[in-house]
Design an enzyme around this catalytic site. Structure first.
Site: not given
Lengths: 553, 553
Positions: A180, A324, A434, A439
């Site tokens: 990755t 993944e 945050k 959020w």
């Protein structure tokens, strides 16, 4: 091993035997190449014999740093079916990362494209590359570089026999590997077992995924060094589709020409590729009539892009995945009852990351640890699991601890799910801001800011704030000579029309360029590092004091 | 168990959560029923709780002797996801076979359709049914029959909770079971693991198989007691397709009405079903406009049938499979270069059993043990293997010895493969006639004979022959009053036009009816038994003496 083992073998066998006449076409350094799956199977056999002669054994890793070509495709089936593991190396990584992954993976051989040999040589380090016994250049001339011993591909496969009896393999045998290009730290290795790639191949053929069929002509513009070009070379072979490989650094004119000349029906790549083609098509006479759909992934497909391709008669198939996940996870296909909906509504749906592919499961966990409601508004982190989702990183116990929850992969993506089950990514877990216990999606703000004509790029990061924990600050790239104060004011007003007051960034900072990762994404990690320790200076002192979520304080 | 386990669970989860609004419709003894996948999921949960309350545990077998209904469909996901095994029982089997399979499978519960309860009671035998602790009738009234204890389905699931946390299962856990209605001896049990059914579900969705999508409205007319209705209930749920269950003994008018009213796009069944519908459509005003394709399997689809449906705008998708293969193995989809071929050529291709589904492998072994050439002429036995092909029978070591060769299943089908890879069944291994060292296809002769207007049914068997080892004899069913001598002569002449002299049967025997198996196929085993010891009388003494393969003797 008990029972029948799910490997890549039946897909090669089917391409060779059931669709032997179907073509494989490649744009290469040596010009256009063209052969059939029958020829392809022979070459795969030759390569297998050559690899065996070079001492490659079950469990060995074979690296490739190559563009999308016929020869690279030959390694795709030859290496895994031999029982060895195909490790595709991303040439866009910094040298240090390449050293790390070659060392980590213990590659025994490395195949390298002529135009990438200098890059590989630049990353070459005797210690990190100690395991490498042979370099093979995907061309006819051996370059004068410190990569030794080196030979050219045709000499390597030489006059080996075209027939090779591939061994019976355990489905848990690793077949592939990709690192990755993480936005944080050293790349992490993901191993793909035969079972995972078998399952991914079957899944991506289904209509609720990409619906690839024998009549398709598939062109993966997404690089084969990046998660196996989204698995397309395997899927297309299994379906008996014609394959077109666009070769080294294809530009929009190359892509346009290949679509026209080869009758491409399905092409796949990141948004910038399709933006580039769109621009080219606007200025040149291009026949896109064969092109049925383009799969867009790697980054969100802008709605305008979806609309513009629709006007050209091309359907954008928006997809989302991860290294993944082999990588396909969701596809924004229209549900049955949306097929006759107004175009505008269809574009809205197609702008989302989509529906989970059959065979996978997901859940979305909010801040408090509970699953969120599927109402298109509540946010949470997306967790996925399934037959083609890895359950661990290679050699990275700490990351395994952090990124997995039993069989579930924490994707690090913050998403909403609407009542129809469409997933929309609103942010990365590391990037979500945050503020006051709620959020704020940095990506939504970025998209909104970039919609302004005078803004070419924008990134929004959270900076620490005494009272609100974090507050958003926007980094904006605008043409020279722009009146920055006025633009900031316009952006503020624009955002207020769409978002609550407490979403509006506390500061607008003008910079020359947003730093990018090796795969071209905004690197907010680098951005945050740039301002580390000086974040408070980014906050505009004139920013409204009541920057709180509605209903609070 | 290591790694992610491939089970049926994600398909139920997806239908419930991603396509909760999609309908499940059933024609039942109690009239039409209609609910959504959301409701369906609730009922599956209730049934799981009820099964648990009834003492069903991991590894237990649960029998069903039911038509295609909503309730039967509820057992499809509830029983396997619980970790138990769904054993579908074919009510067309003779009582002795039903006793054998209930005894062999050790069923703990049996669900039975109201209209099949008498059949089950007739097969009931205290010893064979010793393991059965509960009968559940799929209706509202409990019949007065010696099936005890018995309750009705709604009382059984009662007010159980709709939510059930299905356990994490090993993919090798058996999920289903079906007995082959063999043409020889007692039925043999085939167990389907979760992994097999998961793989079959994914595979049948792909375009190179059946291409089932969310927009489809799927109606399996093929019974759910027979190889899980070719897996369609699982596949349709995974794709989020609407499902239509035609219920007990649907006749052509029921089928026509369901297609019209529910907008069926894909229906599946044996040839006789589609012949019946065709006749009905010819005499009644039926709107088939929603119907896109019919999947025909279980027996060869006659070319005339394919043509006639084409005239109605419906594509026949000819498929072949076996109980041992979950069951789909080949599908006669047109290859890319045949899509624009003349209709006549397309019908020829569609009359074949088709191309192997991606994920499977096959080989064809001739008399001498070598693989045959793919030239459309050479014969051999078909062997297959793959993720949804069983590698053994339940409790039948002798049959395992005979019918498997390592990972390969011997299908018992004698086939040709053409240069495009299309498989065509020319006979059963038991029925092929070995004459003078060459093989004669009994099925080809039967089809040719049945093409005569005066022949309603025909079967060809091999009878022992001193000189030629075996010679073909045709059993013919013709209307009363037919001039048999003249018809025999006409058939002889007809066959000579198409086949070598040595293929022409040495005798034509006129009988009232061809004996059939439980699934409606000609039982040549029964036919051979009828004439056991008297075969020589079947040979026509006037038959040409030079009945040898060309080029021999």
């Amino acid at each position: 091993m008990t029972g029948y083992q799910q490997t890549l073998k039946p897909f090669l066998w089917r391409a060779q035997n059931i669709t032997p006449e179907r073509e494989v076409v490649a744009r290469t350094h040596e010009g256009m190449k063209r052969y059939t799956y029958a020829d392809y199977g022979d070459r795969v056999g030759q390569l297998a014999n050559a690899l065996e002669a070079a001492g490659v054994e079950t469990g060995d890793r074979v690296g490739t740093m190559c563009w999308n070509t016929d020869r690279h495709f030959e390694t795709y089936f030859s290496v895994p079916n031999l029982g060895a593991q195909l490790h595709t190396i991303n040439p866009l990584l910094p040298d240090g990362h390449i050293q790390h992954i070659v060392d980590d993976a213990d590659d025994k051989l490395i195949f390298v494209d002529p135009s990438l040999a200098e890059k590989l040589a630049s990353a070459y380090d005797p210690e990190a590359f100690e395991s490498v016994e042979q370099f093979v250049i995907m061309g006819s001339e051996v370059p004068d570089l410190p990569l030794e011993p080196i030979t050219d591909y045709e000499s390597f496969i030489g006059d080996q026999s075209t027939s090779y009896e591939f061994p019976e393999l355990d489905e848990e045998q690793p077949a592939g590997m990709c690192y990755t290009s993480g936005t944080t730290g050293m790349p992490k290795g993901v191993e793909y077992t035969h079972k995972m790639l078998h399952a991914h191949t079957m899944a991506t053929m289904v209509p609720q995924a990409l619906g690839i069929d024998n009549s398709d002509v598939v062109m993966p513009v997404v690089p084969m060094f990046h998660v196996n070009a989204w698995g397309m070379p395997f899927t297309a072979a299994a379906a008996g589709a014609k394959q077109v490989f666009p070769g080294p650094s294809p530009d929009p004119s190359d892509i346009a020409r290949l679509i026209e000349e080869e009758g491409v029906t399905l092409a796949a790549g990141v948004p910038t590729v399709w933006l580039g083609l769109l621009e080219y098509v606007g200025e040149n006479d291009v026949d896109l009539s064969s092109l049925d759909r383009v799969v867009i992934g790697g980054a969100a497909a802008p709605k305008a892009l979806i609309e513009q391709y629709d006007e050209l008669g091309v359907e954008v198939v928006h997809a989302w995945g991860m290294t993944e996940m082999s990588p396909v996870g969701t596809v924004a296909n229209l549900k049955h009852d949306l097929k006759d909906a107004p175009k505008e509504q269809q574009f809205d749906v197609k702008s989302k990351q989509g529906l989970i592919v059959p065979g996978l499961e997901f859940k979305v966990v909010g801040d408090g640890g509970d699953e969120i409601d599927w109402n298109g508004e509540d946010f949470g982190e997306l967790l996925v699991r399934g037959p083609w989702v890895t359950m661990e990183y290679f050699n990275r116990p700490a990351a395994n601890e952090e990124d997995f929850d039993g069989s579930w992969l924490r994707t690090g993506d913050i998403v909403t799910v609407d009542t129809d089950g469409y997933i929309e990514i609103v942010d990365r877990a590391d990037d979500v801001i945050k503020s006051g216990g709620e959020w704020i999606s940095s990506q939504e703000l970025e998209n909104a800011i970039m919609a302004h004509d005078d803004v070419s790029e924008a990134a929004v990061i959270g900076v620490p704030h005494e009272r609100w924990q974090e507050r958003p600050v926007a980094m904006v790239v605008a043409p020279e000579g722009t009146d920055r104060e006025q633009l900031s004011e316009e952006l503020r007003e624009m955002l207020l029309e769409e978002y609550p007051k407490w979403w509006v960034p506390d500061g607008f900072e003008f910079i020359d360029e947003i730093p990018k990762t090796a795969t071209g994404k905004f690197s907010k990690k680098d951005l945050r590092e740039l301002y580390e320790g000086e974040e408070s200076e980014l906050l505009d002192e004139d920013a409204p004091a009541e920057a709180a979520p509605e209903g609070e304080d």
